[in-house]
Design a protein around this motif. Sequence first.
Motif, PDB file in Angstrom:
ATOM      1  N   GLY A   1      15.076  70.134  59.020  1.00  0.00           N
ATOM      2  CA  GLY A   1      16.253  70.707  58.465  1.00  0.00           C
ATOM      3  C   GLY A   1      15.931  72.369  58.322  1.00  0.00           C
ATOM      4  O   GLY A   1      16.037  72.793  57.473  1.00  0.00           O
TER       5      GLY A   1
ATOM      6  N   HIS B   1      17.442  67.973  66.693  1.00  0.00           N
ATOM      7  CA  HIS B   1      17.707  66.445  66.408  1.00  0.00           C
ATOM      8  C   HIS B   1      18.737  66.527  65.240  1.00  0.00           C
ATOM      9  O   HIS B   1      18.761  67.237  64.204  1.00  0.00           O
ATOM     10  CB  HIS B   1      16.471  66.011  65.591  1.00  0.00           C
ATOM     11  CG  HIS B   1      15.256  65.846  66.609  1.00  0.00           C
ATOM     12  ND1 HIS B   1      14.883  64.910  67.104  1.00  0.00           N
ATOM     13  CD2 HIS B   1      14.404  66.750  66.707  1.00  0.00           C
ATOM     14  CE1 HIS B   1      13.912  64.948  67.886  1.00  0.00           C
ATOM     15  NE2 HIS B   1      13.464  66.158  67.687  1.00  0.00           N
ATOM     16  N   ASP B   2      19.549  65.583  65.491  1.00  0.00           N
ATOM     17  CA  ASP B   2      20.518  64.929  64.344  1.00  0.00           C
ATOM     18  C   ASP B   2      19.535  63.885  63.727  1.00  0.00           C
ATOM     19  O   ASP B   2      19.370  62.772  64.207  1.00  0.00           O
ATOM     20  CB  ASP B   2      21.892  64.313  65.014  1.00  0.00           C
ATOM     21  CG  ASP B   2      22.532  63.819  63.607  1.00  0.00           C
ATOM     22  OD1 ASP B   2      22.144  63.518  62.564  1.00  0.00           O
ATOM     23  OD2 ASP B   2      23.674  63.423  64.010  1.00  0.00           O
ATOM     24  N   LEU B   3      19.077  64.230  62.677  1.00  0.00           N
ATOM     25  CA  LEU B   3      18.177  63.400  61.990  1.00  0.00           C
ATOM     26  C   LEU B   3      18.640  61.718  61.615  1.00  0.00           C
ATOM     27  O   LEU B   3      17.715  61.086  61.284  1.00  0.00           O
ATOM     28  CB  LEU B   3      17.561  63.860  60.682  1.00  0.00           C
ATOM     29  CG  LEU B   3      16.434  65.412  61.066  1.00  0.00           C
ATOM     30  CD1 LEU B   3      16.211  66.072  59.843  1.00  0.00           C
ATOM     31  CD2 LEU B   3      15.070  64.744  61.929  1.00  0.00           C
TER      32      LEU B   3
ATOM     33  N   HIS C   1      13.026  70.951  52.970  1.00  0.00           N
ATOM     34  CA  HIS C   1      13.543  71.917  52.053  1.00  0.00           C
ATOM     35  C   HIS C   1      14.984  72.054  51.894  1.00  0.00           C
ATOM     36  O   HIS C   1      15.662  72.354  52.987  1.00  0.00           O
ATOM     37  CB  HIS C   1      12.965  73.181  52.475  1.00  0.00           C
ATOM     38  CG  HIS C   1      12.045  74.001  51.398  1.00  0.00           C
ATOM     39  ND1 HIS C   1      10.771  73.788  51.227  1.00  0.00           N
ATOM     40  CD2 HIS C   1      12.501  74.710  50.032  1.00  0.00           C
ATOM     41  CE1 HIS C   1      10.206  74.579  49.985  1.00  0.00           C
ATOM     42  NE2 HIS C   1      11.313  75.057  49.460  1.00  0.00           N
ATOM     43  N   TYR C   2      15.484  71.986  50.826  1.00  0.00           N
ATOM     44  CA  TYR C   2      16.952  71.702  50.731  1.00  0.00           C
ATOM     45  C   TYR C   2      17.792  71.098  51.866  1.00  0.00           C
ATOM     46  O   TYR C   2      18.663  71.625  52.434  1.00  0.00           O
ATOM     47  CB  TYR C   2      17.432  73.025  50.400  1.00  0.00           C
ATOM     48  CG  TYR C   2      16.703  73.933  49.284  1.00  0.00           C
ATOM     49  CD1 TYR C   2      16.787  73.591  48.267  1.00  0.00           C
ATOM     50  CD2 TYR C   2      16.055  75.215  49.701  1.00  0.00           C
ATOM     51  CE1 TYR C   2      16.076  74.256  47.102  1.00  0.00           C
ATOM     52  CE2 TYR C   2      15.590  75.768  48.714  1.00  0.00           C
ATOM     53  CZ  TYR C   2      15.410  75.303  47.251  1.00  0.00           C
ATOM     54  OH  TYR C   2      14.627  75.821  46.430  1.00  0.00           O
TER      55      TYR C   2
ATOM     56  N   ASP D   1      16.282  70.765  63.592  1.00  0.00           N
ATOM     57  CA  ASP D   1      17.496  70.939  62.769  1.00  0.00           C
ATOM     58  C   ASP D   1      18.722  70.422  63.907  1.00  0.00           C
ATOM     59  O   ASP D   1      18.492  70.338  65.196  1.00  0.00           O
ATOM     60  CB  ASP D   1      17.900  72.238  62.520  1.00  0.00           C
ATOM     61  CG  ASP D   1      18.606  72.944  61.339  1.00  0.00           C
ATOM     62  OD1 ASP D   1      18.301  72.961  60.348  1.00  0.00           O
ATOM     63  OD2 ASP D   1      19.978  72.522  61.675  1.00  0.00           O
ATOM     64  N   ILE D   2      19.536  69.956  63.268  1.00  0.00           N
ATOM     65  CA  ILE D   2      21.164  69.654  63.884  1.00  0.00           C
ATOM     66  C   ILE D   2      21.626  70.777  64.816  1.00  0.00           C
ATOM     67  O   ILE D   2      22.314  70.428  65.627  1.00  0.00           O
ATOM     68  CB  ILE D   2      21.994  68.841  62.922  1.00  0.00           C
ATOM     69  CG1 ILE D   2      22.798  68.004  63.808  1.00  0.00           C
ATOM     70  CG2 ILE D   2      22.615  69.937  61.922  1.00  0.00           C
ATOM     71  CD1 ILE D   2      23.941  67.232  62.848  1.00  0.00           C
TER      72      ILE D   2
ATOM     73  N   TYR E   1      25.142  79.091  61.555  1.00  0.00           N
ATOM     74  CA  TYR E   1      24.118  79.975  61.992  1.00  0.00           C
ATOM     75  C   TYR E   1      24.441  80.816  62.997  1.00  0.00           C
ATOM     76  O   TYR E   1      23.439  81.891  63.464  1.00  0.00           O
ATOM     77  CB  TYR E   1      22.888  78.903  62.316  1.00  0.00           C
ATOM     78  CG  TYR E   1      22.204  78.429  61.399  1.00  0.00           C
ATOM     79  CD1 TYR E   1      21.526  79.020  60.313  1.00  0.00           C
ATOM     80  CD2 TYR E   1      22.272  76.783  61.092  1.00  0.00           C
ATOM     81  CE1 TYR E   1      20.824  78.328  59.141  1.00  0.00           C
ATOM     82  CE2 TYR E   1      21.713  76.300  59.851  1.00  0.00           C
ATOM     83  CZ  TYR E   1      20.952  77.129  59.091  1.00  0.00           C
ATOM     84  OH  TYR E   1      20.335  76.378  58.070  1.00  0.00           O
TER      85      TYR E   1
ATOM     86  N   ASN F   1      10.606  79.821  51.747  1.00  0.00           N
ATOM     87  CA  ASN F   1      10.872  79.213  50.248  1.00  0.00           C
ATOM     88  C   ASN F   1       9.641  79.359  49.553  1.00  0.00           C
ATOM     89  O   ASN F   1       8.770  78.822  49.998  1.00  0.00           O
ATOM     90  CB  ASN F   1      11.406  77.801  50.459  1.00  0.00           C
ATOM     91  CG  ASN F   1      12.998  77.656  50.882  1.00  0.00           C
ATOM     92  OD1 ASN F   1      13.706  78.360  50.456  1.00  0.00           O
ATOM     93  ND2 ASN F   1      13.081  76.943  52.106  1.00  0.00           N
TER      94      ASN F   1
HETATM   95  C1  SAM Z   1      20.930  73.796  53.031  1.00  0.00           C
HETATM   96  S1  SAM Z   1      20.114  74.080  54.685  1.00  0.00           S
HETATM   97  C2  SAM Z   1      18.399  74.203  54.364  1.00  0.00           C
HETATM   98  C3  SAM Z   1      17.815  75.057  55.353  1.00  0.00           C
HETATM   99  C4  SAM Z   1      16.509  75.378  55.244  1.00  0.00           C
HETATM  100  N1  SAM Z   1      15.612  74.247  55.281  1.00  0.00           N
HETATM  101  C5  SAM Z   1      16.206  76.299  54.063  1.00  0.00           C
HETATM  102  O1  SAM Z   1      15.575  75.889  52.955  1.00  0.00           O
HETATM  103  O2  SAM Z   1      16.906  77.374  54.015  1.00  0.00           O
HETATM  104  C6  SAM Z   1      20.278  72.483  55.333  1.00  0.00           C
HETATM  105  C7  SAM Z   1      19.878  72.323  56.977  1.00  0.00           C
HETATM  106  O3  SAM Z   1      19.995  71.096  57.100  1.00  0.00           O
HETATM  107  C8  SAM Z   1      20.280  71.138  58.590  1.00  0.00           C
HETATM  108  N2  SAM Z   1      20.873  69.486  58.583  1.00  0.00           N
HETATM  109  C9  SAM Z   1      22.067  69.087  58.084  1.00  0.00           C
HETATM  110  N3  SAM Z   1      22.073  67.836  58.682  1.00  0.00           N
HETATM  111  C10 SAM Z   1      21.221  67.604  59.260  1.00  0.00           C
HETATM  112  C11 SAM Z   1      21.012  66.531  60.578  1.00  0.00           C
HETATM  113  N4  SAM Z   1      21.715  65.387  60.464  1.00  0.00           N
HETATM  114  N5  SAM Z   1      19.934  66.592  61.106  1.00  0.00           N
HETATM  115  C12 SAM Z   1      19.095  67.482  61.087  1.00  0.00           C
HETATM  116  N6  SAM Z   1      19.445  68.766  60.301  1.00  0.00           N
HETATM  117  C13 SAM Z   1      20.340  68.620  59.555  1.00  0.00           C
HETATM  118  C14 SAM Z   1      21.239  72.000  58.559  1.00  0.00           C
HETATM  119  O4  SAM Z   1      21.731  72.481  60.198  1.00  0.00           O
HETATM  120  C15 SAM Z   1      20.525  73.051  57.765  1.00  0.00           C
HETATM  121  O5  SAM Z   1      19.861  73.939  58.470  1.00  0.00           O
END
Ligand code: SAM
Length: 207
Positions: A44, A92-94, A109-110, A65-66, A15, A25
């Motif tokens: 995310g 957050h690291d979820l 979403h994704y 988001d992480i 990012y 989306n």
């Molecule tokens: C494929 S991207 C999708 C982003 C957005 N939701 C979209 O539709 O464009 C996946 C997202 O999940 C976040 N992500 C990945 N692992 C994560 C975690 N452990 N905790 C929080 N967010 C996370 C990434 O930083 C990224 O922004």
Amino acid sequence: MTTTEDPTRFWDDHYRTPRAEPGANVRLTEIAADRPPGTALDLGCGAGGDTLWLARRGWRVTAADISGVAIARLAGRAEALGLGDRVTAERHDLAETFPAGRFDFVSAHYLHTSFALPRARVLRRAAQALSPGGRLLVVDHGSVAPWSWNQDPDVRFPSPREVALTLALDPGGWAVERADVLPRRATGPGGRTAEVVDHLLLIRRTA
Ligand SMILES: C[S@@+](CC[C@H](N)C(=O)[O-])C[C@H]1O[C@@H](n2cnc3c(N)ncnc32)[C@H](O)[C@@H]1O
């Protein structure tokens, strides 16, 4: 697939490159367009296109988001757009922590990553964070776009029903409203287009 790289660094690097304001989306806009605004959680959130779309329509959105880079940029963008009072952007690291609160709408979403992530646990927690009557929207990739980083021919995409089962929700408290496999014309780098598949799961908290 998991890698030994640090996930926060990976997503921060992803990012760090400044981009134009992200769009929302299409599945989110289809599902949320007719709903009255309330409280929402964008899990995310990435660049935050969905968060900003919801906030513009009056939702009070917590975006998680992480990537601290993505979160800081989204917070700044929301302020600049006059939406700062409607957007709370939290890192957050979820796998470790989850945003506090109750929500009328949660969107994941994704939420895909090449690092280990206990998705079923995160999504179950998301369902539990819904207010009664609230909805959880999970949209996953159901096919590999030609420009995707992951061209593994053996990759398998769980169906929306399979994802719902992994949440192990009590049918007395949550109901699956939609579990759909949907085609979509997607636009990738350089304006290239291709037919892709989305897996859409919509769960309502009934009690
Ligand atoms: C494929 S991207 C999708 C982003 C957005 N939701 C979209 O539709 O464009 C996946 C997202 O999940 C976040 N992500 C990945 N692992 C994560 C975690 N452990 N905790 C929080 N967010 C996370 C990434 O930083 C990224 O922004």
